[in-house]
Write an enzyme that holds these catalytic residues in place. Structure first.
Site, PDB file in Angstrom:
ATOM      1  N   ASP A   1      13.404   3.650  10.558  1.00 49.72           N
ATOM      2  CA  ASP A   1      12.717   2.816  11.535  1.00 49.72           C
ATOM      3  C   ASP A   1      11.730   3.719  12.254  1.00 49.72           C
ATOM      4  O   ASP A   1      12.124   4.607  13.021  1.00 49.72           O
ATOM      5  CB  ASP A   1      13.738   2.228  12.518  1.00 49.72           C
ATOM      6  CG  ASP A   1      13.090   1.464  13.666  1.00 49.72           C
ATOM      7  OD1 ASP A   1      11.846   1.416  13.741  1.00 49.72           O
ATOM      8  OD2 ASP A   1      13.833   0.923  14.510  1.00 49.72           O
TER       9      ASP A   1
ATOM     10  N   THR B   1      -1.379  -7.604  -0.210  1.00 52.54           N
ATOM     11  CA  THR B   1      -0.096  -7.019   0.175  1.00 52.54           C
ATOM     12  C   THR B   1       0.722  -8.048   0.959  1.00 52.54           C
ATOM     13  O   THR B   1       0.162  -9.004   1.517  1.00 52.54           O
ATOM     14  CB  THR B   1      -0.265  -5.769   1.072  1.00 52.54           C
ATOM     15  OG1 THR B   1      -0.691  -6.182   2.373  1.00 52.54           O
ATOM     16  CG2 THR B   1      -1.266  -4.784   0.486  1.00 52.54           C
ATOM     17  N   PRO B   2       2.034  -7.841   1.063  1.00 56.25           N
ATOM     18  CA  PRO B   2       2.891  -8.779   1.800  1.00 56.25           C
ATOM     19  C   PRO B   2       2.594  -8.901   3.283  1.00 56.25           C
ATOM     20  O   PRO B   2       3.040  -9.865   3.912  1.00 56.25           O
ATOM     21  CB  PRO B   2       4.298  -8.205   1.573  1.00 56.25           C
ATOM     22  CG  PRO B   2       4.202  -7.444   0.301  1.00 56.25           C
ATOM     23  CD  PRO B   2       2.824  -6.841   0.318  1.00 56.25           C
TER      24      PRO B   2
ATOM     25  N   ILE C   1       0.822  -1.210   0.000  1.00 56.88           N
ATOM     26  CA  ILE C   1       0.000   0.000   0.000  1.00 56.88           C
ATOM     27  C   ILE C   1       0.854   1.256   0.000  1.00 56.88           C
ATOM     28  O   ILE C   1       0.532   2.230  -0.689  1.00 56.88           O
ATOM     29  CB  ILE C   1      -0.956  -0.014   1.216  1.00 56.88           C
ATOM     30  CG1 ILE C   1      -2.034  -1.088   1.022  1.00 56.88           C
ATOM     31  CG2 ILE C   1      -1.597   1.356   1.425  1.00 56.88           C
ATOM     32  CD1 ILE C   1      -2.911  -1.315   2.235  1.00 56.88           C
TER      33      ILE C   1
ATOM     34  N   TYR D   1      -3.143  -7.276  16.780  1.00 59.19           N
ATOM     35  CA  TYR D   1      -3.254  -6.421  15.597  1.00 59.19           C
ATOM     36  C   TYR D   1      -4.474  -5.507  15.727  1.00 59.19           C
ATOM     37  O   TYR D   1      -4.397  -4.308  15.445  1.00 59.19           O
ATOM     38  CB  TYR D   1      -3.350  -7.292  14.348  1.00 59.19           C
ATOM     39  CG  TYR D   1      -3.321  -6.524  13.051  1.00 59.19           C
ATOM     40  CD1 TYR D   1      -2.147  -5.884  12.628  1.00 59.19           C
ATOM     41  CD2 TYR D   1      -4.443  -6.443  12.236  1.00 59.19           C
ATOM     42  CE1 TYR D   1      -2.107  -5.180  11.435  1.00 59.19           C
ATOM     43  CE2 TYR D   1      -4.412  -5.747  11.039  1.00 59.19           C
ATOM     44  CZ  TYR D   1      -3.245  -5.114  10.646  1.00 59.19           C
ATOM     45  OH  TYR D   1      -3.205  -4.418   9.460  1.00 59.19           O
TER      46      TYR D   1
ATOM     47  N   ILE E   1      -6.705  -6.751   1.324  1.00 56.70           N
ATOM     48  CA  ILE E   1      -5.950  -6.146   0.224  1.00 56.70           C
ATOM     49  C   ILE E   1      -4.724  -7.007  -0.048  1.00 56.70           C
ATOM     50  O   ILE E   1      -4.046  -7.462   0.877  1.00 56.70           O
ATOM     51  CB  ILE E   1      -5.498  -4.713   0.576  1.00 56.70           C
ATOM     52  CG1 ILE E   1      -6.692  -3.880   1.081  1.00 56.70           C
ATOM     53  CG2 ILE E   1      -4.841  -4.052  -0.632  1.00 56.70           C
ATOM     54  CD1 ILE E   1      -7.797  -3.665   0.082  1.00 56.70           C
TER      55      ILE E   1
ATOM     56  N   ASN F   1       1.912   5.028   7.076  1.00 59.63           N
ATOM     57  CA  ASN F   1       1.488   3.743   6.537  1.00 59.63           C
ATOM     58  C   ASN F   1       2.247   2.548   7.096  1.00 59.63           C
ATOM     59  O   ASN F   1       1.714   1.442   7.139  1.00 59.63           O
ATOM     60  CB  ASN F   1       1.641   3.771   5.004  1.00 59.63           C
ATOM     61  CG  ASN F   1       1.554   2.390   4.397  1.00 59.63           C
ATOM     62  OD1 ASN F   1       0.475   1.820   4.256  1.00 59.63           O
ATOM     63  ND2 ASN F   1       2.703   1.820   4.051  1.00 59.63           N
TER      64      ASN F   1
END
Length: 262
Positions: free
Chosen positions: A60, A190-191, A19, A153, A188, A87
């Site tokens: 970082d 994404t990795p 993203i 999460y 979505i 993000n």
């Protein structure tokens, strides 16, 4: 309408892939100068190098000194900051009974403390121009509803949601013309899913097993019947970054194919 963020300066964390990369490319295509930050140096350099006016910085987001340096480098190179896309994030799945305290804290550090530090250090530069700006914090549908085996999460993304609203009110009280909103992606491609559902390796690029798993998940749980793509989120971020959303602050932009309302 082309040039929707023409002449603006954007900073996108976690911009080397997924993203973040889509956001950096979309903002640049609409005229923004973009600072891409990440810890994936090779990928980040490639993304920034392909932009008309891009700069890559290793970053970082849990390191406060690193934030100060990134914002200073942005000011030195471009003189201002108009758009901040917080993000960067990680996703660690597993039972709450099995997750280690170290992993819980690491996820909170990246997903929550990284957003806090971005606002703390980015907002003063954004205010300096007097033109206002847009802060966009990446949350998730997991910040709106619970999910089994994703307690840590969900906690992190829920924190981003309410942190965003509080900062939006603070900026409104200050009359600094800075708008602050959160974006809530659903399923979505994404990795990040590799560490949530255990497919492929961290940072893998659209591993076949991940793609197939997400297709199956979306088919069963998403009303539109399909997974989303990073570009779908980037389009929403562009809208929040542009003057088209000038009357929007403290809001939740949910981009999930209807997943959260089922």
């Amino acid at each position: 309408m082309p040039g929707r963020v023409e002449g603006k300066v954007a900073l996108v964390t976690g911009g080397a892939s997924g993203i973040g990369r889509a956001c950096a490319e979309r903002l640049a295509a609409e005229g923004a100068k973009v600072v891409v930050t990440d810890v994936q140096d090779e990928k980040g350099e490639a993304v920034a190098g392909a932009l008309p006016e891009g700069l890559y910085l290793r970053h970082d987001v849990t390191d406060e000194d690193a934030w100060a340096k990134v914002v200073a480098a942005t000011a030195d190179r471009f003189g201002r900051l108009d758009i901040l896309v917080n993000n960067a994030g990680i996703g660690l799945g597993g039972s709450v009974l099995e997750m280690s305290l170290a992993d819980f804290r690491r996820q909170m550090a990246v997903n929550v403390e990284g957003v806090f530090l971005g606002v703390k250090h980015g907002l003063p530069l954004m205010r300096k121009s007097g033109d206002g700006g847009s802060i966009i914090n990446m949350s998730s549908v997991a910040g709106l509803k619970g999910a089994a085996s994703l307690a840590g999460y969900c906690a992190s993304k829920g924190a981003v949601r309410l942190f965003t609203k509080a900062v939006a009110l603070e900026c409104a009280q200050a009359q600094d013309k800075v708008r602050v909103n959160s974006v809530h992606p659903g399923i979505i491609e994404t990795p990040i899913w590799d560490t949530i559902i255990g497919t492929g390796g961290p940072g893998a690029n659209a591993a076949p097993e991940r793609s197939a798993t997400l297709d199956a998940m979306a088919g069963m749980t998403v009303p539109l019947g399909m997974k989303g793509l990073p570009a779908d989120i980037a389009d929403g971020v562009l809208w929040l970054a542009s003057a088209e959303s000038r009357y929007v602050t403290g809001a939740e932009l949910v981009i999930d194919g209807g997943f959260s309302v089922r």
